[in-house]
Motif scaffolding. Sequence first.
Motif, short mmCIF file in Angstrom:
data_model
loop_
_atom_site.label_atom_id
_atom_site.label_comp_id
_atom_site.label_asym_id
_atom_site.label_seq_id
_atom_site.Cartn_x
_atom_site.Cartn_y
_atom_site.Cartn_z
N ARG A 51 10.54 -5.82 6.33
CA ARG A 51 11.59 -5.51 7.64
C ARG A 51 11.78 -4.59 7.81
N GLU A 52 11.73 -3.54 7.36
CA GLU A 52 11.76 -2.19 7.75
C GLU A 52 11.04 -1.91 8.87
N LEU A 53 9.58 -2.35 7.85
CA LEU A 53 8.23 -1.85 9.12
C LEU A 53 8.19 -3.25 10.24
N GLY A 54 9.19 -3.87 10.44
CA GLY A 54 8.69 -4.99 11.29
C GLY A 54 7.49 -5.69 11.29
N LEU A 55 7.79 -5.87 9.78
CA LEU A 55 6.11 -6.24 9.68
C LEU A 55 6.48 -8.30 9.59
N THR B 209 8.45 -4.28 -6.08
CA THR B 209 8.18 -5.44 -6.79
C THR B 209 8.74 -6.73 -5.78
N PRO B 210 8.40 -7.30 -5.91
CA PRO B 210 8.70 -8.35 -4.20
C PRO B 210 9.98 -7.82 -3.29
N ASP B 211 10.90 -8.01 -3.98
CA ASP B 211 12.27 -7.37 -3.42
C ASP B 211 12.22 -5.87 -2.59
N ARG B 212 11.51 -5.17 -3.26
CA ARG B 212 10.97 -3.67 -2.51
C ARG B 212 9.99 -4.04 -1.57
N ILE B 213 9.43 -4.74 -1.36
CA ILE B 213 8.16 -4.93 -0.32
C ILE B 213 8.37 -5.95 0.37
N ALA B 214 9.39 -6.89 0.37
CA ALA B 214 9.95 -7.69 1.05
C ALA B 214 11.07 -6.96 2.29
N ALA C 265 0.92 -1.25 0.27
CA ALA C 265 0.34 0.26 -0.06
C ALA C 265 0.92 1.00 -0.25
N VAL C 266 1.98 1.34 0.71
CA VAL C 266 2.76 2.43 0.50
C VAL C 266 3.78 2.60 -0.14
N LEU C 267 4.36 1.28 -0.61
CA LEU C 267 5.21 0.98 -2.30
C LEU C 267 4.10 1.66 -3.72
N GLY C 268 3.21 1.19 -3.87
CA GLY C 268 2.20 1.05 -4.79
C GLY C 268 2.43 -0.17 -5.42
N ARG C 269 1.16 0.23 -6.15
CA ARG C 269 0.99 -1.18 -6.90
C ARG C 269 2.29 -1.99 -8.41
#
Length: 308
Positions: A52-56, A43-48, A36-40
């Motif tokens: 990790r940055e958000l602690g999810l 990439t999967p690497d950026r989402i991962a 939701a923050v990065l947009g549709r």
Amino acid sequence: MIPFARLLVRRIALLIALLATVFVVVDLLPGNTARAVLGRDATPDRIAAKERELGLDRPLPERFWNWISGVLTGDFGHTARGRSINDLLADKFPPTLLLGGLALTLTVVASSVLGIWWAARQHTAVRLLQPATTMAAAIPEFVVATLLILVFALAAGWLPAVTITGRSGFPASPDMLVLPVLALAIPQIGWNTRVVRAAMVDAAQAPHVESAVLDGISTRAVLLRHVVPFALPTIVASFATTVGMVLGGSLVVETIFNYPGLGAVLAGSVADRDVSLIASVVALSGAVIMGMLAVADGIRAWSLRGRG
């Protein structure tokens, strides 16, 4: 432990349980905070990496403990988009308090006057106030807001339907507060008027009130000295409950009128699945409600003094 302290501990425990429930419910919602923050197009690497940055990537109990530990020190953390939640609440919560405070003040004054008048003149007022208060209490705030916009903004053109924010972060002119305050207050006035009237009627049936009337004391003195003090605990409890209703309703009303408060913040946080921001809004609102309940407890204790 004295009863008041025990009650306070119980309320704090309930608030913490509510905040934990918020974490669980938001975690169960469909969607992904990082996406939701990065947009549709992320990439999967950026989402991962964002997770990790958000602690999810950590267990939910650990995330809740880290957040609640920060809250206890006055740090609500950061939103999923990196903004300080403390700064965001400091900007947006005062306008919401202004809106809610005005609506609560109007509710207390109007429902007290109408309820006492109804109780004192039951036969002349009941035909008007009974259906009017029932209808007002039954209509949700967003319906009242829509009707007010249709009548006073679109049809009559007397008041603005949209709030424009000034440099201070508050509405640019006082008339922009009229419709949002009325939308919040009208349902609460309907409910509390009925509570005030019922409490006054019950108190008027007490033996000491009948004795005061037989002693020839004026109606005004009987009302102020013998009826109102005995009705006060019930009335104050109702007004204290209204605080939560006003704060909850303000989040909806703010969205309708584009009001610069927590409504838009909460809507955006739900869209982002930003559990820290959602829980922070709930925690701050809960703290305000607990404070008002404590004030109500004090007034109730004062009004009940000497009755035991």
